[in-house]
Design a protein around this motif. Sequence first.
Motif, short mmCIF file in Angstrom:
data_model
loop_
_atom_site.label_atom_id
_atom_site.label_comp_id
_atom_site.label_asym_id
_atom_site.label_seq_id
_atom_site.Cartn_x
_atom_site.Cartn_y
_atom_site.Cartn_z
N ALA A 121 -3.46 -3.18 36.08
CA ALA A 121 -3.61 -2.51 38.27
C ALA A 121 -3.47 -1.38 38.27
CB ALA A 121 -3.20 -3.89 39.05
N SER A 155 0.19 -7.05 43.48
CA SER A 155 -1.23 -6.95 43.66
C SER A 155 -1.68 -5.42 43.88
CB SER A 155 -1.77 -7.60 44.95
OG SER A 155 -1.48 -6.49 46.16
N GLU A 156 -2.94 -6.23 42.97
CA GLU A 156 -3.89 -4.23 42.87
C GLU A 156 -3.69 -3.62 43.52
OE1 GLU A 156 -7.08 -5.64 40.45
OE2 GLU A 156 -7.70 -3.28 40.93
N SER A 157 -3.50 -4.32 45.58
CA SER A 157 -3.69 -2.95 46.31
C SER A 157 -2.26 -2.35 46.92
CB SER A 157 -4.36 -4.07 47.41
OG SER A 157 -3.53 -4.97 48.38
N ARG A 204 -5.86 0.94 36.53
CA ARG A 204 -6.82 1.28 37.11
C ARG A 204 -6.93 2.20 38.47
NH1 ARG A 204 -8.94 -5.04 37.15
NH2 ARG A 204 -11.09 -4.35 35.88
N ALA A 205 -5.94 1.84 39.03
CA ALA A 205 -5.23 2.81 40.56
C ALA A 205 -5.07 4.26 39.81
CB ALA A 205 -3.67 2.09 40.86
N HIS A 211 -10.86 -4.09 30.70
CA HIS A 211 -10.58 -4.86 31.36
C HIS A 211 -11.98 -3.50 32.28
CE1 HIS A 211 -9.03 -8.24 31.00
NE2 HIS A 211 -9.69 -8.91 31.76
N LEU A 253 -0.09 -1.80 44.07
CA LEU A 253 -0.30 -0.52 43.03
C LEU A 253 -0.84 0.75 43.76
CD1 LEU A 253 -0.08 -3.02 40.38
CD2 LEU A 253 2.17 -1.56 40.38
N ASN A 254 -1.91 -0.43 44.05
CA ASN A 254 -2.79 1.09 43.93
C ASN A 254 -1.72 1.98 45.14
OD1 ASN A 254 -5.77 2.28 44.61
ND2 ASN A 254 -6.47 0.11 43.77
N GLN A 292 -0.88 -8.21 34.11
CA GLN A 292 -2.26 -7.84 35.80
C GLN A 292 -1.38 -6.64 35.72
OE1 GLN A 292 -1.38 -10.71 34.23
NE2 GLN A 292 -2.60 -12.06 34.15
N GLU A 293 -0.71 -6.84 36.44
CA GLU A 293 0.31 -5.38 36.54
C GLU A 293 -0.44 -4.57 35.57
OE1 GLU A 293 3.78 -6.38 39.16
OE2 GLU A 293 3.96 -7.25 37.03
#
Lengths: 494, 494
Positions: free
Chosen positions: B145, B106-108, B148-149, B312, B110-111, B141-142
């Motif tokens: 993410a 998930s995004e969090s 962004r991270a 995005h 990977l963050n 999506q990964e």
Amino acid sequence: MPKIRRIPIDTHPENTAFLLRHAGGYSPEQFQALRKIRITGSCGEILATLALVDDPALLEPDEIGLGEQAFRRMGLPEGEEVEFAQALPPASLEYVRRKIDGDTLSESELNAIIRDISGHRYSPMEIGAFLVACASFMSTQETLAMTRAMIDVGNRLHWDAPLVVDKHCIGGIPGNRTSMIVVPIVAAHGLMIPKTSSRAITSPSGTADTMEVLANVDLTAERMSEIVATEKAVLAWGGRVNLSPADDVLISVERPLRIDTFEQMVASIMSKKAAAGSTHLVIDIPVGPTAKVRSQAEAVRLRKLFEYVARHIGIVTDIVITDGSEPIGRGIGPVLEARDVMAVLNNDEEAPEDLRDRALLLAGRVLDFDPSLEGGKGYARALEMLASGAALAAMERLIDAQGRQTLKLEPGHHQFEVRARSAGRVTAIDCHLIARIARMAGAPIDKTAGIDLFAKIGSQLRAGDPLYRIHAGTRTGLDFAREMAAENSGYELR
Amino acid sequence: MPKIRRIPIDTHPENTAFLLRHAGGYSPEQFQALRKIRITGSCGEILATLALVDDPALLEPDEIGLGEQAFRRMGLPEGEEVEFAQALPPASLEYVRRKIDGDTLSESELNAIIRDISGHRYSPMEIGAFLVACASFMSTQETLAMTRAMIDVGNRLHWDAPLVVDKHCIGGIPGNRTSMIVVPIVAAHGLMIPKTSSRAITSPSGTADTMEVLANVDLTAERMSEIVATEKAVLAWGGRVNLSPADDVLISVERPLRIDTFEQMVASIMSKKAAAGSTHLVIDIPVGPTAKVRSQAEAVRLRKLFEYVARHIGIVTDIVITDGSEPIGRGIGPVLEARDVMAVLNNDEEAPEDLRDRALLLAGRVLDFDPSLEGGKGYARALEMLASGAALAAMERLIDAQGRQTLKLEPGHHQFEVRARSAGRVTAIDCHLIARIARMAGAPIDKTAGIDLFAKIGSQLRAGDPLYRIHAGTRTGLDFAREMAAENSGYELR
């Protein structure tokens, strides 16, 4: 040419070399860019990671410093001249890159990789990349090829017997110390069972750690041979005899990353068994919700992989799938496990029944390899050896032959009892968590640390009844373990 | 509590801490088992790999030594008291293990991984494991993410303009130094183009290396702002302004492992562009048999991934797929490339036509972002800026603003011409190999080293005609490169 200087710094397991940053002649910035150098001396070469030194007191400009590990591996006296150059990455890394891209590798390609790994030519990063790439996909043929490659790069023990039996458990179940019962039973019967075991890496104790409570386990190959010649058996630490140097390196990376694929497991175990000279092998695969193998279907896949590799490297193998839903025996940790093992061998009434039963089951399967025994009579014979005291006598002789420990260790004096918070029946025990709590207490380095279980699955308890006692040799160890157990005891009651 | 002592040893990029092996109180063997410690001081903590010291002259028992990198990162004076403890592995490693097992993160999650990586809490081994696991499968999506991270953990540059354009090539084509022509063209037209570039890691030169032949590229964010305010442009080294610290760490592991997946590439490039404050971006994807992208189909997949992520994170992106079948221009290596760039800007008759054409194509696409230009007129405007000398003037002002190099470098005086062995037409040039030969000669660290090409695909040659000249600042560099070229020149004639 620069001269070697020993630098009293230990960077195990990596080789480190030191150069003065502003030494004339070289261009250390260029080396730094690559970080790795190849140092060539009169009797071989090593690879080392480069560190730059800014203090001329540590190193002369015409010297190259070697950390203790690198100095040992180089094997030359101080002041010897060596050459060094940028280390080209090992050619086999090309195959690793192909494996990362999803390719299947040939036997010779895997051979090259394993040779370079056991020769310490890979960095931990490169080993990690190889292992993760293998974890994403590895064919049965690759597993076999890797096993063969790992056998090839190590030493091989040879025994003067047509039948050399062994027994191995894939691990993951605390307290499951059956080898120390199986070995004396089998030896008492008369089959040759030279058992080499590992020390614990992520568990609270390995067979070598527990045996060491009773006897010396650090034996040379020569000493092992002598003992096996008279006792038919040995219970030694395998690390001393360099059976699978590639596996030793791989494990140093697998464990921190917790890579535990069936393929790596089979290659690791089977390469060590072949190197240890086994001809017949019983493998114990415990299955349970917190064991390494979590379902019957997975166990079957693992069994088939073991059978495939075993057949091709010529080891007769019998796979036993057992119940791995909870710890075996009562004690967890070297001293506590040794106590349980000796209780079983002594036929004590108090001896943990599950440990005795499991050991007899496995010993029976090992004895079934003996062509002179009538089919299916292995279990009865194992029981006879145990009940008659023959197994105990064999163990005592083995302890004396290996060197009995003069210091008798007691379970750690710092103690704390973890109790049931409410009444109920024990429905589950988390093997992982129990192992971690025992490690927090200090096991296996503190041999007296560990856990003594008072309740198993099915036990009916009242609130306040003890679940287990934590033992530790130090106050800190006890506090760590106690804190972890307070968060989650590892027991489920319903 | 132990006191800090600075140890004059540089183990870049890893933090190293030193403890006396036999210091009382601690149990270094236990630390050694884990290898990593966490050191906590009055203003933060660092993780460091532990090395044990056996010489009391290096370290007092109540001291903890910090290598230069660790000392810098700790940021405390010598003699300050710190605490240290075994470093627990970062919690996000659990997600890496799940990625190894094939999970989508998930995004969090990977963050958390990227935060720990940029905080230097991962070992190279752990980073390698993460990258290889990602290389085996990563969803769009990964990739988003992760981008962004990576943006979140770095600095971000802000520009006072509605339109901040940029141009980026994915690399892999030697001599393809178009940015140094595109930037002055775009600035001359009047769009804002603050370009941050990398230094070469595996190539013979990065834009920052080549620009540095002409001007200072090591600029603070403040200085960049000042220059952009007057010149509308800058050509600076991005490493100074810490745009994507996570990417810097990832690259240090990707490059030796040669992990170069589209997903990593997109996350790396797009995170840096977003951090650099770009609003509009032209991306050049060269396609060729020895380029990073080898087929049109692959190029389309990469284009879509760029477009998805760009949309995005809110960057308007125009992807240009170009011919990457051979090097661009004549010179390869910082000094030789700078010569070609200035020749194009000078409108020299001798200037390499392919470099000029490629730069005009890309500059035109960048100018097409300008809403005040009529659609499709970007190319004509770019040509006008170049032919009129406006681009040259912009470049000269930029060089002066950044700080003109006073030392004028010449191509390396050690030279060797590689010649055609037989007559024929050049049908292929290996970009990879040409880059490696130029690096062997010493590029990019030796700015004068490199290759000057005399023949390109289609050239009709007689036996003995020169293919290229190798330049090097040192005899050794020339010999290395010459040796490699003798084995394979990189040219195919038919």
